[in-house]
Design an enzyme around this catalytic site. Structure first.
Site, short mmCIF file in Angstrom:
data_model
loop_
_atom_site.label_atom_id
_atom_site.label_comp_id
_atom_site.label_asym_id
_atom_site.label_seq_id
_atom_site.Cartn_x
_atom_site.Cartn_y
_atom_site.Cartn_z
N LYS A 95 52.08 43.59 51.30
CA LYS A 95 50.65 43.66 50.99
C LYS A 95 49.89 42.46 51.57
O LYS A 95 48.66 42.50 51.68
CB LYS A 95 50.41 43.78 49.49
CG LYS A 95 50.68 42.53 48.67
CD LYS A 95 50.26 42.77 47.22
CE LYS A 95 50.45 41.52 46.37
NZ LYS A 95 49.99 41.72 44.98
N ASP A 96 50.60 41.38 51.95
CA ASP A 96 49.96 40.22 52.58
C ASP A 96 49.82 40.38 54.08
O ASP A 96 49.20 39.54 54.74
CB ASP A 96 50.78 38.95 52.31
CG ASP A 96 50.74 38.51 50.85
OD1 ASP A 96 49.77 38.88 50.16
OD2 ASP A 96 51.66 37.81 50.42
N ARG A 143 40.12 43.11 44.96
CA ARG A 143 40.34 44.47 44.45
C ARG A 143 40.31 44.48 42.93
O ARG A 143 39.57 45.27 42.31
CB ARG A 143 41.69 44.99 44.94
CG ARG A 143 42.13 46.29 44.26
CD ARG A 143 43.55 46.68 44.63
NE ARG A 143 44.54 45.68 44.25
CZ ARG A 143 45.14 45.62 43.06
NH1 ARG A 143 44.83 46.49 42.11
NH2 ARG A 143 46.04 44.70 42.80
N ARG A 144 41.09 43.60 42.31
CA ARG A 144 41.13 43.58 40.85
C ARG A 144 39.78 43.21 40.26
O ARG A 144 39.35 43.78 39.25
CB ARG A 144 42.22 42.60 40.37
CG ARG A 144 43.64 43.09 40.64
CD ARG A 144 44.65 42.00 40.35
NE ARG A 144 46.03 42.44 40.59
CZ ARG A 144 47.01 41.62 40.96
NH1 ARG A 144 46.77 40.33 41.15
NH2 ARG A 144 48.24 42.09 41.15
N ARG A 161 43.99 31.13 40.91
CA ARG A 161 45.09 31.16 41.87
C ARG A 161 46.28 30.37 41.34
O ARG A 161 46.20 29.70 40.32
CB ARG A 161 44.65 30.58 43.22
CG ARG A 161 43.61 31.42 43.95
CD ARG A 161 43.44 30.94 45.37
NE ARG A 161 44.67 31.08 46.13
CZ ARG A 161 44.97 30.37 47.22
NH1 ARG A 161 44.12 29.46 47.66
NH2 ARG A 161 46.09 30.58 47.86
N ARG A 167 49.43 29.75 36.49
CA ARG A 167 48.48 30.66 35.83
C ARG A 167 48.68 30.67 34.32
O ARG A 167 47.72 30.73 33.55
CB ARG A 167 48.63 32.07 36.40
CG ARG A 167 48.29 32.15 37.88
CD ARG A 167 48.25 33.57 38.38
NE ARG A 167 48.30 33.64 39.83
CZ ARG A 167 47.93 34.69 40.53
NH1 ARG A 167 47.48 35.76 39.93
NH2 ARG A 167 48.02 34.68 41.85
N CYS A 254 40.91 40.73 53.89
CA CYS A 254 40.96 40.41 52.46
C CYS A 254 39.57 40.47 51.84
O CYS A 254 39.39 40.12 50.68
CB CYS A 254 41.54 39.01 52.26
SG CYS A 254 43.32 38.92 52.27
#
Length: 320
Positions: A95-96, A143-144, A161, A167, A254
């Site tokens: 996905k990156d 997206r989120r 991040r 996190r 992105c």
């Protein structure tokens, strides 16, 4: 012709980022190759390469990825090392990866896909449906962010991040009520003490290629091609053919909120796609089912439908 296998004296070099998840994926790749060719681990050397996206200062400052660069943030230095001959193959979170590789490199090997779902991470709440009005939620994913704001415009979404431990500390410090990770990463790292709840794709369609490991090589490296063929997972490749073609036809950067998921059932491929305004004010989705042989064409067709429905200016930023 006999395959010239690597040895401890002349190992095949596997390039990777140095994050815990990236290293776990590189070790999985090495183990699969060792098992496929009955090689000792010393015959495959893992080489850690620091990328622009791993800059600690930018992570600690919670700088949005869109301010720093695009998907190449996590691949540029690794690909340069491969083109320069310092490594033989590179292991990535697919996905990156940009939808196009630099000249001389190919991404054509994928390992079996892990859990595709997003994970809701909160020490106090169990799901996105439990978030109180006006809650602060943290994510670095456009997206989120767009998906959350589309469903809950009352939420306050802040940049968030860092790795899992970073996190969790931010959550403990009260910076946000919750954050999000990929279930695949939690599973691959075998993390058991994270307050994670899987989110149904019906509530949050995942990122394209989420949960997949892609392995990149030089186009003219026939030994690497033959070795990687032995661990390639064709079902995952079929699903990604639809998803990554969809992404390529829409926008592979992105800076565009795009979600997509292809699933196989009874020999049929079901593809779902979603595009959103960056501020979450609008979302457009499509779903269709077809033959696995038509995977790439399904992605192109769906992209055309989504773009037609979206119209010009759909992805422009508004009041963000």
């Amino acid at each position: 012709m006999t395959l010239n296998l690597p040895t401890p004296a002349s190992p095949l070099k596997i390039g990777t980022r140095g994050s815990p998840l990236a290293l776990a994926q590189a070790h999985e790749t090495r183990q699969r190759l060792c098992d496929a060719f009955d090689l000792p681990e010393q015959a495959l050397e893992i080489v850690v390469i620091k990328t622009t996206g791993d800059n600690r200062a930018m992570i600690d400052a919670d700088r949005p990825l869109k301010e720093i660069g695009n998907k190449g943030l996590f691949t540029k230095e690794i690909e340069e090392a491969m083109l320069g001959g310092d490594i033989d193959i590179a292991v990535h979170s697919t996905k990156d990866m940009p939808v196009e590789q630099p000249q001389g490199l190919v991404l054509d090997t994928f390992l079996p896909r892990e859990d595709v779902r997003d994970a809701f991470i909160s020490p106090r709440l169990n799901s996105i449906h439990d978030l109180p009005e006006g809650a602060v939620v943290g994510t670095s994913s456009l997206r989120r962010r767009a998906q959350l704001l589309h469903r809950r415009p009352d939420l306050n979404v802040v940049e968030f991040r860092g790795n899992v431990q970073t996190r969790l500390k931010k959550l403990a410090d009260g910076v946000a009520e919750c954050t999000f990770l990929a279930m695949a990463g939690i599973r691959r790292l075998n993390i058991r003490d994270v307050p994670a709840t899987a989110i149904s794709p019906d509530d949050m369609l995942p990122a394209i290629a989420q949960g997949t490991i892609g392995i990149e090589r030089r186009a003219d490296d026939h030994r690497a091609a033959e070795m990687l063929e032995a661990i390639h997972h064709s079902e995952t490749a079929c699903r990604l053919a639809a998803e990554r073609t969809l992404l390529a036809a829409l926008d592979g950067s992105c800076e565009t909120p795009i979600a997509g998921l292809a699933e196989l059932a009874d020999g049929q491929l079901r593809l779902r796609g979603e595009v959103l305004r960056p501020d979450g004010s609008d979302a457009i989705s499509e779903s269709e089912t077809g033959s696995t042989e038509d995977a790439a064409e399904m992605g192109r067709t769906m992209a055309a439908k989504l773009l037609h429905r979206a119209g010009p200016g759909f992805f422009e930023w508004r009041n963000m």
